[in-house]
Design an enzyme around this catalytic site. Structure first.
Site, PDB file in Angstrom:
ATOM      1  N   GLU A   1       0.892  -0.978  -0.007  1.00  0.00           N
ATOM      2  CA  GLU A   1       0.064   0.067   0.033  1.00  0.00           C
ATOM      3  C   GLU A   1       0.854   1.358  -0.211  1.00  0.00           C
ATOM      4  O   GLU A   1       1.872   1.273   0.502  1.00  0.00           O
ATOM      5  CB  GLU A   1      -1.021   0.092   1.397  1.00  0.00           C
ATOM      6  CG  GLU A   1      -1.586  -1.133   1.503  1.00  0.00           C
ATOM      7  CD  GLU A   1      -2.428  -1.120   2.737  1.00  0.00           C
ATOM      8  OE1 GLU A   1      -2.363  -0.153   3.747  1.00  0.00           O
ATOM      9  OE2 GLU A   1      -2.842  -2.109   3.176  1.00  0.00           O
TER      10      GLU A   1
ATOM     11  N   LYS B   1       2.097   4.503   1.717  1.00  0.00           N
ATOM     12  CA  LYS B   1       2.078   5.057   2.844  1.00  0.00           C
ATOM     13  C   LYS B   1       1.655   6.581   2.739  1.00  0.00           C
ATOM     14  O   LYS B   1       2.631   7.332   2.456  1.00  0.00           O
ATOM     15  CB  LYS B   1       3.600   4.804   3.531  1.00  0.00           C
ATOM     16  CG  LYS B   1       3.359   5.126   5.067  1.00  0.00           C
ATOM     17  CD  LYS B   1       4.780   4.679   5.655  1.00  0.00           C
ATOM     18  CE  LYS B   1       5.017   4.885   7.456  1.00  0.00           C
ATOM     19  NZ  LYS B   1       4.500   6.559   7.620  1.00  0.00           N
TER      20      LYS B   1
ATOM     21  N   ASP C   1       1.203  10.205   3.680  1.00  0.00           N
ATOM     22  CA  ASP C   1       1.719  10.991   4.555  1.00  0.00           C
ATOM     23  C   ASP C   1       0.709  11.952   5.181  1.00  0.00           C
ATOM     24  O   ASP C   1       0.608  13.247   4.820  1.00  0.00           O
ATOM     25  CB  ASP C   1       2.769  11.957   3.941  1.00  0.00           C
ATOM     26  CG  ASP C   1       3.701  12.351   5.090  1.00  0.00           C
ATOM     27  OD1 ASP C   1       3.645  12.025   6.178  1.00  0.00           O
ATOM     28  OD2 ASP C   1       4.768  12.869   4.547  1.00  0.00           O
TER      29      ASP C   1
ATOM     30  N   TYR D   1      -7.602   2.095   5.406  1.00  0.00           N
ATOM     31  CA  TYR D   1      -6.716   0.955   5.261  1.00  0.00           C
ATOM     32  C   TYR D   1      -6.702  -0.218   6.403  1.00  0.00           C
ATOM     33  O   TYR D   1      -6.099  -1.391   6.264  1.00  0.00           O
ATOM     34  CB  TYR D   1      -5.223   1.108   5.094  1.00  0.00           C
ATOM     35  CG  TYR D   1      -4.571   2.111   6.545  1.00  0.00           C
ATOM     36  CD1 TYR D   1      -4.605   1.657   7.599  1.00  0.00           C
ATOM     37  CD2 TYR D   1      -4.468   3.492   5.971  1.00  0.00           C
ATOM     38  CE1 TYR D   1      -4.002   2.491   8.468  1.00  0.00           C
ATOM     39  CE2 TYR D   1      -3.605   4.348   6.964  1.00  0.00           C
ATOM     40  CZ  TYR D   1      -3.567   3.563   8.392  1.00  0.00           C
ATOM     41  OH  TYR D   1      -3.297   4.399   9.358  1.00  0.00           O
TER      42      TYR D   1
ATOM     43  N   LYS E   1      10.529   3.112   3.793  1.00  0.00           N
ATOM     44  CA  LYS E   1      10.490   4.520   3.519  1.00  0.00           C
ATOM     45  C   LYS E   1      11.258   5.013   2.335  1.00  0.00           C
ATOM     46  O   LYS E   1      12.498   4.465   2.204  1.00  0.00           O
ATOM     47  CB  LYS E   1      11.359   5.297   4.804  1.00  0.00           C
ATOM     48  CG  LYS E   1      10.283   5.349   5.916  1.00  0.00           C
ATOM     49  CD  LYS E   1       9.496   6.591   6.304  1.00  0.00           C
ATOM     50  CE  LYS E   1       9.795   6.940   7.695  1.00  0.00           C
ATOM     51  NZ  LYS E   1       9.103   8.284   7.667  1.00  0.00           N
TER      52      LYS E   1
ATOM     53  N   CYS F   1      29.226  43.383   7.307  1.00  0.00           N
ATOM     54  CA  CYS F   1      27.795  42.841   7.601  1.00  0.00           C
ATOM     55  C   CYS F   1      26.828  43.601   6.453  1.00  0.00           C
ATOM     56  O   CYS F   1      26.975  44.625   6.152  1.00  0.00           O
ATOM     57  CB  CYS F   1      27.259  43.215   8.937  1.00  0.00           C
ATOM     58  SG  CYS F   1      25.539  43.367   9.235  1.00  0.00           S
TER      59      CYS F   1
ATOM     60  N   CYS G   1      24.666  46.318   8.646  1.00  0.00           N
ATOM     61  CA  CYS G   1      25.064  47.773   9.222  1.00  0.00           C
ATOM     62  C   CYS G   1      26.530  47.874   8.492  1.00  0.00           C
ATOM     63  O   CYS G   1      27.049  49.063   8.777  1.00  0.00           O
ATOM     64  CB  CYS G   1      25.312  47.394  10.519  1.00  0.00           C
ATOM     65  SG  CYS G   1      26.551  46.185  11.139  1.00  0.00           S
TER      66      CYS G   1
ATOM     67  N   CYS H   1      28.447  39.431  13.219  1.00  0.00           N
ATOM     68  CA  CYS H   1      28.525  40.770  13.150  1.00  0.00           C
ATOM     69  C   CYS H   1      28.610  41.019  14.598  1.00  0.00           C
ATOM     70  O   CYS H   1      27.768  40.926  15.343  1.00  0.00           O
ATOM     71  CB  CYS H   1      27.114  41.298  12.508  1.00  0.00           C
ATOM     72  SG  CYS H   1      26.953  43.081  12.812  1.00  0.00           S
TER      73      CYS H   1
ATOM     74  N   CYS I   1      23.865  46.997  15.495  1.00  0.00           N
ATOM     75  CA  CYS I   1      23.423  46.533  14.210  1.00  0.00           C
ATOM     76  C   CYS I   1      21.765  46.285  14.023  1.00  0.00           C
ATOM     77  O   CYS I   1      21.391  45.404  14.945  1.00  0.00           O
ATOM     78  CB  CYS I   1      23.932  45.010  14.015  1.00  0.00           C
ATOM     79  SG  CYS I   1      23.523  44.471  12.233  1.00  0.00           S
TER      80      CYS I   1
HETATM   81  S1  IVH Z   1      -1.010   0.267   8.722  1.00  0.00           S
HETATM   82  C1  IVH Z   1      -0.771  -1.585  12.658  1.00  0.00           C
HETATM   83  N1  IVH Z   1      -1.327   1.317   6.257  1.00  0.00           N
HETATM   84  O1  IVH Z   1       1.789   5.245   8.964  1.00  0.00           O
HETATM   85  C2  IVH Z   1      -0.307  -1.053  11.497  1.00  0.00           C
HETATM   86  N2  IVH Z   1      -0.270   2.751   8.127  1.00  0.00           N
HETATM   87  O2  IVH Z   1       4.399   4.695  10.797  1.00  0.00           O
HETATM   88  C3  IVH Z   1      -1.071   0.256  11.417  1.00  0.00           C
HETATM   89  N3  IVH Z   1       0.209   5.000   7.320  1.00  0.00           N
HETATM   90  O3  IVH Z   1       0.379   5.240  12.159  1.00  0.00           O
HETATM   91  C4  IVH Z   1      -0.798   1.077  10.249  1.00  0.00           C
HETATM   92  N4  IVH Z   1      -0.516   4.751   5.294  1.00  0.00           N
HETATM   93  O4  IVH Z   1      -0.393   6.737  10.264  1.00  0.00           O
HETATM   94  C5  IVH Z   1      -0.962   1.618   7.645  1.00  0.00           C
HETATM   95  N5  IVH Z   1      -1.460   2.271   4.421  1.00  0.00           N
HETATM   96  C6  IVH Z   1      -1.185   2.230   5.494  1.00  0.00           C
HETATM   97  C7  IVH Z   1      -0.730   3.628   5.968  1.00  0.00           C
HETATM   98  C8  IVH Z   1      -0.304   3.721   7.038  1.00  0.00           C
HETATM   99  C9  IVH Z   1      -0.018   5.440   6.249  1.00  0.00           C
HETATM  100  C10 IVH Z   1       0.484   5.942   8.634  1.00  0.00           C
HETATM  101  C11 IVH Z   1      -0.317   5.613   9.896  1.00  0.00           C
HETATM  102  C12 IVH Z   1       0.698   4.899  10.786  1.00  0.00           C
HETATM  103  C13 IVH Z   1       1.939   5.137  10.399  1.00  0.00           C
HETATM  104  C14 IVH Z   1       2.937   4.221  10.901  1.00  0.00           C
END
Ligand code: IVH
Length: 699
Positions: free
Chosen positions: A116, A118, A120, A230, A338, A432, A435, A450, A455
């Protein structure tokens, strides 16, 4: 510094940055730098398990709720995810799960993963009762979140009514997901903020957090937040069918996460219930395919229209998930991959120098604006002369810009292949820029200064710092306004702010009657900020928010701090030798004392201003408070002690007069009180102590 001290220092820093990030939505460091702090702490703790403390951030998730919203306990904790940043780390994670599950190579290579994006944003838990939207909570510290029911209700992609299912719905059902702000909405919001002269949000995540944690749900409603769901959390409760009423069909329990065979099935169900589920999600077999997904996702991350910072990889099979279980903070069946910090090339248009409030001359890069990590970068600090020389940056270069964690942009280095021939090296300016007095770099020091005390560049920064949010919090008084007031000859130091009059301002460009009045009122309101804010405003070296709070707790008012000896300062919880020295030398300087006197005459309150009208029943005594009390917030309890001349340090010592024990007290404080035979009292005893200065009978 030994490792125990370093671990303690790291914990303090991490707690500080977590608060900035989670509660104030105002991070000061990049995610990558933050992760580095956590990684270092994890490394120390795994080498020395005896150094792990119960309250270590490695044992917790996120930060404790801030108290602005009602607490909302989670029935099932909201966990965090372990992270990997390379294929090797991903493989190591895979090898560990294979071993824990006792799989052979063949079974492992066929293992199915849900991949999935992630998102933000910020995680949210939403509960439905009989198919109807009932409540929503933020993650908070993972156990207790904040009740944001009314705000989440305004998000269009959150169904208020679940779609009826042929099998009916359980009486209670919890769905978790990520609330985020699409990039377009983020840009529109910042444009509106700018037009209104309001603070800009650093990135979509902060904007989403700020928007969700509004006291007025109407404000949230205007912010175009969205949700990707999710996770389905199992609800072990009696089923009811939504069809019951209409069709009279018999209720059948709907399978929920634990009962559903696969994560992919529960995603499908979540979708059928009416939630948005990310269309990017794929189910793949084997880690090679997972990595392939991660790379393809990274390639298109900027075309998604919302920010993602990696991929989340979950073992699909729920029975395997159950066998793997979780550590104290994260499930073993999932991992976050990440993305490495993003990099972009752009032109370095100029290297300029800015003058800070201490006179430090910091070089910075003026860049041709470039999109990195979802926001536009046109300026980046270059820190000091040596950094510029080390990287060999020259105005006119094409440079690589990185936005680690999307907070603080960094110039990585020049693209030498693209350097025009004969491009001259950069030289640190001799004068600077404000001044025009000589800049000085002392032997053995990295920074250039400075040193002209008069100043105007320094003065401007000092005033802007004084007015900033963590200091006196004078709304609407940013750098540009300060510049304007200085140019008009209305202020030359921060104390002049307290003598501004509406008429003087109303004539200035951009100041209508109303904004003039607003500024004067904002200045007025700042006279009564808490002592810790005033301490930050004074701009004492090494005294930031955390130290200022420790000082305020320990001493109660500014005069006592100014009168304190180095030893007295050092005896205060949270204050070390270097900080104590810095405070002493700050107040030893005549001009700093004169500044404080001008503030006093301007009517700025110095802390326990009510001390005089309260009997000094606790003069010189220290009283430690642990756990929560009914009638006092922690801050109120500390103020009540300070107002009566006492101190409330953060730890118990032989000199502690009494420990006030509330609900869920700290175990270490109780043990220490027990060991040192310090009297322990309850809330009623505390009231008695405040009133009389005496311990209640039997304490
Ligand atoms: S699963 C027990 N799925 O990432 C597992 N988290 O670093 C719970 N997040 O607190 C998280 N996209 O805020 C899951 N597709 C995704 C996500 C996701 C973003 C965030 C979420 C979590 C954090 C963990």
């Amino acid at each position: 510094m030994n490792e125990a001290d370093r671990a303690a220092e790291l914990r303090r820093q991490i707690a500080h940055h977590q608060r900035l990030y989670f509660e104030l939505d105002a991070p000061e460091i990049s995610d990558a730098d933050f992760d580095a702090l956590v990684d270092e702490l994890v490394a120390i703790e795994s080498a020395h398990p005896e150094l792990v403390t119960a309250d270590s951030p490695t044992q917790r998730v996120g930060s404790a709720p801030s108290g602005a919203f009602a607490p909302a306990p989670h029935r099932v904790p909201m966990m965090s995810l372990d992270k990997v940043v390379s294929f090797e780390e991903l493989v190591a994670w895979g090898a560990r799960t294979k071993r824990l599950l006792g799989l052979d190579d063949e079974a492992a290579s066929g293992l199915r993963f849900v991949c999935e994006p992630k998102i933000d944003g910020l995680s949210i838990s939403i509960t439905y009762e009989r198919g109807r939207y009932a409540r929503a909570a933020t993650r908070g510290d993972g156990r207790v979140g904040e009740d944001v029911t009314e705000n989440v209700r305004t998000i269009e992609t959150v169904p208020l009514e679940l779609a009826a299912q042929p099998t009916g719905l359980p009486a209670e059902l919890e769905v978790r997901g990520e609330v985020y702000l699409p990039i377009e909405a983020f840009e529109e919001l910042n444009a509106r903020q700018e037009a209104a002269g309001e603070k800009l949000f650093a990135n979509p995540r902060n904007a989403a957090a700020g928007s969700l944690r509004q006291r007025d749900p109407k404000v949230t409603a205007g912010r175009a937040l969205s949700l990707f769901a999710y996770q389905l959390v199992s609800a072990e409760v009696a089923p009811v069918s939504v069809e019951d009423a209409t069709s009279g069909e018999k209720a059948v329990e709907l399978e929920t996460a634990s009962a559903l065979g696969r994560q992919s099935d529960s995603l499908e169900l979540i979708r059928r219930l009416g939630f948005a589920v990310s269309p990017e999600i794929e189910v793949v077999a084997g880690l090679e395919a997972v990595y392939d997904f991660c790379q393809r996702l990274e390639e298109r991350r900027h075309r998604l229209g919302y920010e993602i910072d990696g991929a989340v990889v979950k073992i699909d099979d729920a029975s395997l998930q159950a066998r793997l279980g979780a550590t104290s903070h994260a499930p073993r069946w999932a991992v976050a991959y990440k993305f490495p910090p993003e990099e972009r090339a752009t032109r370095l248009e100029a290297i300029m120098v800015s003058i800070g409030r201490t006179g430090r001359a910091t070089p910075f890069a003026k860049l041709r604006p470039v999109q990195v990590g979802g926001s536009t970068v046109s300026l980046a600090s270059l820190h000091n002369e040596d950094q510029v020389i080390l990287k060999d940056l020259r105005p006119g270069d094409t440079v690589v810009v990185r936005k680690a964690g999307d907070v603080i942009p960094e110039v990585v280095g020049p693209v030498l292949a693209e350097r025009p021939e004969g491009l001259p090296a950069w030289q640190f300016p001799k004068l600077c820029p404000v001044c025009r007095q000589p800049l000085v770099r002392l032997e053995g020091e990295a920074d250039t200064y400075c040193v002209n005390a008069e100043c105007p560049g320094q003065q401007l920064q000092r005033i802007a710092h004084f007015a900033s949010r963590s200091a006196m919090d004078i709304e609407g008084l940013g750098e540009q306004r300060v510049h304007q007031l200085m140019e008009a000859g209305l202020v030359s130091d921060a104390t002049d702010l307290y003598h501004l009059e509406i008429d003087q301002l109303a004539g200035l460009e951009g100041f209508a009657e109303i904004s003039a009045r607003n500024l004067v009122e904002a200045v007025e309101a700042s006279r009564h900020r808490p002592l810790s804010n005033l301490l930050v405003a004074l701009g004492i070296r090494h005294v930031g928010g955390t130290v200022a709070q420790a000082l305020a707790r320990g001493f109660g008012d500014l005069d006592r701090i100014m009168a304190a000896s180095r030893e007295e300062l050092e005896a205060t919880e949270g204050i070390g030798g270097i900080i104590a020295e810095s405070i002493c030398s700050h107040f030893a300087a005549e001009q700093n004392r004169a500044f404080v006197e001008r503030l006093r005459r301007a009517g700025v309150s110095f802390g326990a201003e009510t001390a005089s009208d309260k009997a000094q029943t606790l003069a010189g005594a220290s009283v430690v408070v642990t756990g929560s009390l009914d009638g006092f917030s922690r801050k109120e309890a500390e103020e009540a002690i300070a107002e009566r001349g006492g101190r409330s340090p953060g730890s118990v010592s032989a000199k502690t007069r009494a420990v006030v024990v509330g609900v869920s007290p700290g175990a270490s404080k109780l043990a220490e009180a027990e060991r040192l035979k310090v009297p322990m009292i309850d809330e009623a005893g505390f009231r008695h102590l405040l009133e009389t200065g005496e311990l209640p009978a039997g304490a």
